[in-house]
Design a protein around this motif. Structure first.
Motif, PDB file in Angstrom:
ATOM      1  N   ALA A  69       0.831  -1.210   0.000  1.00  0.00           N
ATOM      2  CA  ALA A  69       0.000   0.000   0.000  1.00  0.00           C
ATOM      3  C   ALA A  69       0.864   1.257   0.000  1.00  0.00           C
ATOM      4  O   ALA A  69       0.657   2.163  -0.822  1.00  0.00           O
ATOM      5  N   PHE A  73       1.017   4.057  -2.922  1.00  0.00           N
ATOM      6  CA  PHE A  73       0.727   5.468  -2.667  1.00  0.00           C
ATOM      7  C   PHE A  73       1.881   6.338  -3.165  1.00  0.00           C
ATOM      8  O   PHE A  73       1.678   7.317  -3.871  1.00  0.00           O
ATOM      9  N   THR A  76       2.137   6.502  -7.030  1.00  0.00           N
ATOM     10  CA  THR A  76       1.035   7.263  -7.612  1.00  0.00           C
ATOM     11  C   THR A  76       1.186   8.757  -7.342  1.00  0.00           C
ATOM     12  O   THR A  76       1.020   9.581  -8.247  1.00  0.00           O
ATOM     13  N   ALA A 108      -3.232  -3.016  -5.940  1.00  0.00           N
ATOM     14  CA  ALA A 108      -3.438  -1.785  -5.181  1.00  0.00           C
ATOM     15  C   ALA A 108      -3.962  -0.721  -6.133  1.00  0.00           C
ATOM     16  O   ALA A 108      -3.272  -0.329  -7.080  1.00  0.00           O
ATOM     17  N   HIS A 109      -5.188  -0.257  -5.869  1.00  0.00           N
ATOM     18  CA  HIS A 109      -5.828   0.781  -6.680  1.00  0.00           C
ATOM     19  C   HIS A 109      -5.941   2.045  -5.838  1.00  0.00           C
ATOM     20  O   HIS A 109      -6.714   2.079  -4.873  1.00  0.00           O
ATOM     21  N   VAL A 110      -5.181   3.065  -6.215  1.00  0.00           N
ATOM     22  CA  VAL A 110      -5.091   4.304  -5.440  1.00  0.00           C
ATOM     23  C   VAL A 110      -6.071   5.340  -5.955  1.00  0.00           C
ATOM     24  O   VAL A 110      -6.236   5.507  -7.165  1.00  0.00           O
ATOM     25  N   GLN A 111      -6.704   6.039  -5.019  1.00  0.00           N
ATOM     26  CA  GLN A 111      -7.538   7.197  -5.325  1.00  0.00           C
ATOM     27  C   GLN A 111      -6.892   8.404  -4.642  1.00  0.00           C
ATOM     28  O   GLN A 111      -6.758   8.410  -3.415  1.00  0.00           O
ATOM     29  N   LEU A 124      -6.751   3.810  -0.812  1.00  0.00           N
ATOM     30  CA  LEU A 124      -6.624   2.734  -1.789  1.00  0.00           C
ATOM     31  C   LEU A 124      -7.379   1.504  -1.347  1.00  0.00           C
ATOM     32  O   LEU A 124      -7.705   1.332  -0.169  1.00  0.00           O
TER      33      LEU A 124
END
Length: 154
Positions: A69, A73, A76, A108-111, A124
């Protein structure tokens, strides 16, 4: 020659990334973490859960998932802010929701919620396919000279 550990081979698991993913460059602390991958055309990072990632319960260690994670982060936010240096983590909060088992491909999909002058905020999802394994949220401080050994103001 197969580069998989014998116990991963014996379990019939492959450590090959999904199409488009590349091995994470091995530098600093991340050099100690096997099985990390990134997608060069997106901000998605992933890990193949390997035997060395497991805790005594036989599932992915929370520290490894937190490393995935935090690394996702950093990558990104570095890309989003347009700097060569990643920001530094001020706070990282993890909620572990489901186990990640050996052989799982965890993405891991980060917003990114806000990139300010100094502070960045993001969250995420760690996903095993469609299954939510963990959620994280974090705050970072932007790239400053003091983060990278520059002179401190007193």
């Amino acid at each position: 020659m197969n580069s998989l550990p014998e116990n991963l081979q014996a379990a019939g698991l492959e450590d090959h990334p999904l199409p488009g993913f590349l091995p994470m460059p091995r530098a600093g602390f991340v050099a100690q973490c096997t099985g990390l991958y990134y997608h060069p055309d997106t901000t998605v990072m992933a890990a193949r859960i390997r035997p060395e990632h497991l805790n005594p319960l036989g599932i992915a260690h929370g520290g490894f998932l937190a490393t995935l994670a935090d690394t996702a982060f950093g990558r990104t936010l570095r890309l989003r802010s347009g700097t060569d240096q990643p920001p530094a983590t001020i706070n990282l909060s993890m909620d572990y929701l489901a186990p990640a088992r050996m052989g799982a491909w965890i993405e891991a999909h980060v917003q990114v919620h806000r990139v300010g002058r100094m502070l960045y905020h993001a969250s995420l999802d760690l996903l095993d396919g469609e299954r939510l394994v963990a959620r994280a949220k974090a705050t970072f401080i932007g790239n400053t000279a003091s983060l990278h050994g520059g002179a401190r103001k007193t």
